[in-house]
Design a protein around this motif. Structure first.
Motif, PDB file in Angstrom:
ATOM      1  N   TRP A  78       2.176   0.694   6.514  1.00 47.95           N
ATOM      2  CA  TRP A  78       1.287  -0.084   5.626  1.00 47.95           C
ATOM      3  C   TRP A  78       0.197  -0.618   6.599  1.00 47.95           C
ATOM      4  O   TRP A  78      -0.137  -1.829   6.077  1.00 47.95           O
ATOM      5  CB  TRP A  78       2.094  -1.166   4.938  1.00 47.95           C
ATOM      6  CG  TRP A  78       3.386  -0.526   4.202  1.00 47.95           C
ATOM      7  CD1 TRP A  78       3.472   0.188   3.086  1.00 47.95           C
ATOM      8  CD2 TRP A  78       4.616  -1.171   4.436  1.00 47.95           C
ATOM      9  NE1 TRP A  78       4.531   0.372   2.761  1.00 47.95           N
ATOM     10  CE2 TRP A  78       5.773  -0.500   3.498  1.00 47.95           C
ATOM     11  CE3 TRP A  78       5.153  -1.864   5.551  1.00 47.95           C
ATOM     12  CZ2 TRP A  78       6.553  -0.394   3.546  1.00 47.95           C
ATOM     13  CZ3 TRP A  78       6.751  -1.953   5.240  1.00 47.95           C
ATOM     14  CH2 TRP A  78       7.442  -1.312   4.268  1.00 47.95           C
ATOM     15  N   SER A  79      -0.131  -0.083   7.532  1.00 48.61           N
ATOM     16  CA  SER A  79      -1.032  -0.912   8.413  1.00 48.61           C
ATOM     17  C   SER A  79      -2.647  -0.829   7.863  1.00 48.61           C
ATOM     18  O   SER A  79      -3.173  -1.584   8.109  1.00 48.61           O
ATOM     19  CB  SER A  79      -1.038  -0.224  10.011  1.00 48.61           C
ATOM     20  OG  SER A  79      -1.745   1.043   9.875  1.00 48.61           O
ATOM     21  N   VAL A  80      -2.810   0.271   6.866  1.00 47.19           N
ATOM     22  CA  VAL A  80      -3.959   0.133   6.158  1.00 47.19           C
ATOM     23  C   VAL A  80      -3.786  -0.786   4.710  1.00 47.19           C
ATOM     24  O   VAL A  80      -2.914  -0.546   4.056  1.00 47.19           O
ATOM     25  CB  VAL A  80      -4.357   1.539   5.681  1.00 47.19           C
ATOM     26  CG1 VAL A  80      -5.849   1.654   4.900  1.00 47.19           C
ATOM     27  CG2 VAL A  80      -4.783   2.267   6.981  1.00 47.19           C
ATOM     28  N   ASN A  81      -4.560  -1.578   4.727  1.00 46.25           N
ATOM     29  CA  ASN A  81      -4.331  -2.760   3.802  1.00 46.25           C
ATOM     30  C   ASN A  81      -5.017  -2.111   2.210  1.00 46.25           C
ATOM     31  O   ASN A  81      -5.459  -1.213   2.131  1.00 46.25           O
ATOM     32  CB  ASN A  81      -5.098  -4.015   4.117  1.00 46.25           C
ATOM     33  CG  ASN A  81      -6.690  -3.896   4.101  1.00 46.25           C
ATOM     34  OD1 ASN A  81      -7.262  -4.135   3.068  1.00 46.25           O
ATOM     35  ND2 ASN A  81      -6.969  -4.060   5.334  1.00 46.25           N
ATOM     36  N   SER A  82      -4.577  -2.934   1.342  1.00 50.13           N
ATOM     37  CA  SER A  82      -4.954  -2.395  -0.128  1.00 50.13           C
ATOM     38  C   SER A  82      -6.377  -2.398  -0.245  1.00 50.13           C
ATOM     39  O   SER A  82      -6.791  -1.339  -1.054  1.00 50.13           O
ATOM     40  CB  SER A  82      -4.568  -3.656  -1.227  1.00 50.13           C
ATOM     41  OG  SER A  82      -3.046  -3.519  -0.860  1.00 50.13           O
ATOM     42  N   ASN A  89      -7.534  -8.509   8.992  1.00 49.61           N
ATOM     43  CA  ASN A  89      -8.680  -8.267   8.110  1.00 49.61           C
ATOM     44  C   ASN A  89      -9.534  -9.484   7.450  1.00 49.61           C
ATOM     45  O   ASN A  89      -8.859 -10.642   7.513  1.00 49.61           O
ATOM     46  CB  ASN A  89      -8.566  -7.326   7.180  1.00 49.61           C
ATOM     47  CG  ASN A  89      -7.730  -7.648   6.046  1.00 49.61           C
ATOM     48  OD1 ASN A  89      -7.966  -8.274   5.200  1.00 49.61           O
ATOM     49  ND2 ASN A  89      -6.297  -7.311   6.086  1.00 49.61           N
ATOM     50  N   PRO A 143       0.892  -1.259  -0.176  1.00 55.73           N
ATOM     51  CA  PRO A 143      -0.003  -0.083  -0.058  1.00 55.73           C
ATOM     52  C   PRO A 143       0.873   1.208   0.002  1.00 55.73           C
ATOM     53  O   PRO A 143       1.969   1.168   0.362  1.00 55.73           O
ATOM     54  CB  PRO A 143      -0.623  -0.225   1.277  1.00 55.73           C
ATOM     55  CG  PRO A 143      -0.543  -1.618   1.732  1.00 55.73           C
ATOM     56  CD  PRO A 143       0.471  -1.948   1.352  1.00 55.73           C
ATOM     57  N   ASN A 180      -5.509   0.874  11.171  1.00 57.24           N
ATOM     58  CA  ASN A 180      -6.174  -0.327  11.002  1.00 57.24           C
ATOM     59  C   ASN A 180      -7.244  -0.493  11.817  1.00 57.24           C
ATOM     60  O   ASN A 180      -7.359  -1.227  12.661  1.00 57.24           O
ATOM     61  CB  ASN A 180      -5.091  -1.525  11.144  1.00 57.24           C
ATOM     62  CG  ASN A 180      -5.635  -2.846  10.800  1.00 57.24           C
ATOM     63  OD1 ASN A 180      -6.212  -3.203   9.836  1.00 57.24           O
ATOM     64  ND2 ASN A 180      -5.272  -3.883  11.909  1.00 57.24           N
ATOM     65  N   PRO A 213       1.714  -8.317   0.023  1.00 59.45           N
ATOM     66  CA  PRO A 213       2.120  -7.055   0.883  1.00 59.45           C
ATOM     67  C   PRO A 213       0.782  -6.283   1.076  1.00 59.45           C
ATOM     68  O   PRO A 213       0.542  -5.598   2.201  1.00 59.45           O
ATOM     69  CB  PRO A 213       3.121  -6.455   0.058  1.00 59.45           C
ATOM     70  CG  PRO A 213       2.905  -6.567  -1.436  1.00 59.45           C
ATOM     71  CD  PRO A 213       2.616  -8.233  -1.408  1.00 59.45           C
ATOM     72  N   GLY A 214      -0.102  -6.133  -0.130  1.00 56.41           N
ATOM     73  CA  GLY A 214      -1.361  -5.365   0.430  1.00 56.41           C
ATOM     74  C   GLY A 214      -2.390  -5.984   0.975  1.00 56.41           C
ATOM     75  O   GLY A 214      -3.143  -5.419   1.820  1.00 56.41           O
ATOM     76  N   ILE A 215      -2.146  -7.355   1.477  1.00 59.42           N
ATOM     77  CA  ILE A 215      -3.159  -8.147   2.484  1.00 59.42           C
ATOM     78  C   ILE A 215      -2.827  -7.795   3.925  1.00 59.42           C
ATOM     79  O   ILE A 215      -3.757  -8.210   4.576  1.00 59.42           O
ATOM     80  CB  ILE A 215      -3.263  -9.402   1.873  1.00 59.42           C
ATOM     81  CG1 ILE A 215      -4.278  -9.531   0.499  1.00 59.42           C
ATOM     82  CG2 ILE A 215      -3.663 -10.343   2.961  1.00 59.42           C
ATOM     83  CD1 ILE A 215      -4.989 -10.795   0.216  1.00 59.42           C
ATOM     84  N   ARG A 216      -1.589  -7.737   4.339  1.00 60.30           N
ATOM     85  CA  ARG A 216      -1.393  -7.729   5.750  1.00 60.30           C
ATOM     86  C   ARG A 216      -1.519  -8.939   6.367  1.00 60.30           C
ATOM     87  O   ARG A 216      -2.369  -8.793   7.278  1.00 60.30           O
ATOM     88  CB  ARG A 216      -1.866  -6.286   6.109  1.00 60.30           C
ATOM     89  CG  ARG A 216      -1.936  -5.160   5.456  1.00 60.30           C
ATOM     90  CD  ARG A 216      -0.554  -4.530   4.737  1.00 60.30           C
ATOM     91  NE  ARG A 216       0.285  -4.322   5.939  1.00 60.30           N
ATOM     92  CZ  ARG A 216       1.701  -4.786   5.684  1.00 60.30           C
ATOM     93  NH1 ARG A 216       2.015  -5.591   4.751  1.00 60.30           N
ATOM     94  NH2 ARG A 216       2.430  -4.563   6.664  1.00 60.30           N
ATOM     95  N   ASN A 247      -1.403  -7.784  11.785  1.00 64.22           N
ATOM     96  CA  ASN A 247      -1.526  -7.084  10.645  1.00 64.22           C
ATOM     97  C   ASN A 247      -0.375  -6.849  10.025  1.00 64.22           C
ATOM     98  O   ASN A 247       0.331  -5.680   9.856  1.00 64.22           O
ATOM     99  CB  ASN A 247      -2.212  -5.773  11.106  1.00 64.22           C
ATOM    100  CG  ASN A 247      -2.528  -4.846   9.734  1.00 64.22           C
ATOM    101  OD1 ASN A 247      -2.905  -5.313   8.998  1.00 64.22           O
ATOM    102  ND2 ASN A 247      -2.360  -3.702  10.127  1.00 64.22           N
ATOM    103  N   SER A 304      -7.205  -7.208  14.473  1.00 62.70           N
ATOM    104  CA  SER A 304      -6.346  -6.693  13.515  1.00 62.70           C
ATOM    105  C   SER A 304      -5.965  -7.068  12.234  1.00 62.70           C
ATOM    106  O   SER A 304      -5.538  -6.752  11.307  1.00 62.70           O
ATOM    107  CB  SER A 304      -5.170  -6.345  14.470  1.00 62.70           C
ATOM    108  OG  SER A 304      -4.465  -7.674  14.311  1.00 62.70           O
TER     109      SER A 304
END
Lengths: 345, 345
Positions: A233-237, B236, A49, A75, B209-212, B75, B234
């Motif tokens: 990058w704690s907020v995912n895509s 998703n 992200p 997140n 990397p986008g999925i965390r 996360n 935390s």
């Protein structure tokens, strides 16, 4: 049970389908167009992200009507609460409140000052002024969870005056903002002010607890400090992509507000006919209920067997086993809940 | 630049498409079947993720060959590093290392003891034994980032003996585990041991990397402590759903290992022909390079204009501007990179 929403435990235990009245999610489901955007977002998950969340912050800023540099993300709202607590040594809360206002600072080794709300669940400003110290972080839910009460504009301004006077900081958690009466918008009020951060979230109103998108408005200096301590990058895509769609659904937003208002009135009226409970007035999409005859365990067990999960409230500091909380859901579910309340006598 | 992967900043600045050699992601992309699972997962995003991650932990446990109760999640791996640092007062690291081993404990107000790796980037056990104290948390990358070196089995056992002897705790970050030679599996080695947690992650090997999705093996008592301090939900819903698919792709896992091995050999051989650099041997899917003539800024600027982003390495503690790091990518991209190195002279 510290949190609601744990359907799986009880679904397995009682082997029934469960309607979840313990978590307060928009019953209309996610906004239109989101499914398609989520499918497109698949092409983005193999890249990190954006570490600065530029596009996401632009989308949020347009929705909150503030500057990109005044937007913070997390997140879910809980990560914003956590990160704010990292930045302060002493945290002040009024109980009962969302349990994470107490749990996150405690985990971080911070001192937590717990003041009690008055008997009518209102904030006592004299008490606040007496106990607040410079550099304290005051966390308030607005509307507050589990009470459902929104702070009046006049009172909120007085609280913020006290904050400024003491050089403390106000973290206003407005995760349920859009469900409330549109009497004032705190971001608009405090846009050019100081010592404040206002959390909003996609979780409740946009029905996206699985996506984990918390965001907020903060004064520029706080947003900068926040950026220095947040995890990358704690907020995912998918949360990032959701930001392209959810804030633009004006009809969806309007319809949800009307829907919840109507159903809340309906359910409140019906609950007032039930003699063994007292339902409190709520500005949110959930209702706190005082049990006049049974305790929370008896009600929880009685309801769960019939496929309805309510939220026991004794895990909220200051509340005992004589309280439960319910969400406002769709008419059919609400009718099932009301029927159970009426038959439970 | 503290982290790689910030393609957006430079794409806008130079108006070119950029091949990202700064983040170390599997060039084959996500495992087969994932797209379909992600589309199905849309139906889950309006419910909270399971607060206990029961299904996810079962999938991870099957992959790691350990017990469900020995699995922890986060996360991304960074949240696991953060949460581990919450549980200890003093953190010991060997530099150079992943910057978040230093940044997260610093953010949390923990004391960070920075020991230097030897000249050949190896861990000096005498130094460790001299400085390690009871209740310290030692964080080691295995393989280490940015050096790419994996700790030998014998040495790892000796380090863990030192940990046990001092009653300290070892956090082994194996986010790049699957890229390494299969000479030993640390989870298998330490399955019935004490004072250890081993992080793995979906980010690098499964190209997500986008999925965390970070996860790990931990002794049962550590996993319990971790559960008491972690933030709820935390991980998703999409990360949760990914767990149903990614660990089952045996062919994908085998193919990726062979692909990276082949490309790493190819790129290493070609880089050895470039006179103005020295490329280090690596056990991972990235290569640390010593610049013998230019500094990192000159190389970064020269390469980015040609659409290649490398990782400057001076933000890693103990490294100066004479180091860069590159990822191993697909043949076409690798050839472009090699051509730039050869032409840069």
């Amino acid at each position: 049970m510290i949190h609601g929403g744990d359907v799986i435990t009880y679904k397995d235990k009682y082997n029934v389908d469960i309607i979840d009245f313990s978590s307060n999610i928009n019953p209309l489901g996610p906004p239109p167009g989101l499914r398609e955007e989520m499918e497109r977002a698949y092409s983005e998950i193999s890249a990190y992200p954006d570490i600065h969340y530029r596009e996401l912050k632009e989308n949020i800023a347009a929705y909150l009507k503030c500057d990109n540099h005044e937007v913070i993300t997390g997140n879910g709202a809980i990560e914003i609460i956590n990160n704010a607590c990292v930045l302060f040594n002493r945290i002040v809360v009024f109980t009962p409140c969302f349990t994470e206002y107490i749990r996150r600072p405690a985990v971080l080794g911070r001192e937590v000052i717990k003041l009690s709300l008055d008997d009518d669940f209102k904030i006592n400003i004299d008490k606040l002024e007496a106990d607040l110290k410079p550099k304290d972080l005051l966390i308030l839910g607005n509307p507050n969870n589990p009470t459902g009460l929104r702070i009046s504009e006049q009172k909120l301004r007085r609280i913020h005056d006290a904050i400024k006077h003491k050089n403390a900081f106000l973290l206003l958690d407005e995760a349920f903002f859009e469900f409330c009466p549109a009497d004032y918008d705190s971001v608009e009020i405090f846009k050019d002010s100081v010592n404040i951060c206002i959390i909003r979230a996609a979780t409740k109103f946009f029905a996206l607890p699985g996506i984990r998108l918390g965001y907020g408005f903060a004064t520029h200096d706080f947003a900068e400090k926040y950026g220095r301590i947040e995890s990358p990058w704690s907020v995912n895509s998918y949360a990032n992509a959701a930001g392209r769609v959810i804030f633009r659904g004006n009809d969806y937003i309007k319809n949800t507000k009307e829907y919840i208002k109507r159903e809340k009135e309906y359910i409140s009226n019906k609950l007032s006919e039930v003699e063994w409970i007292k339902a409190y007035r709520s500005d949110a999409n959930f209702i706190l209920i005082k049990l006049l005859k049974y305790d929370e365990d008896i009600v929880f067990d009685g309801f769960i067997k019939n496929g309805i999960m309510i939220r026991k409230a004794s895990s909220f500091e200051s509340l005992d086993k004589s309280y439960i909380r319910i969400a406002v859901k769709d008419r059919e579910s609400n009718n099932k809940l009301i029927r159970l309340f009426k038959e439970f006598e």
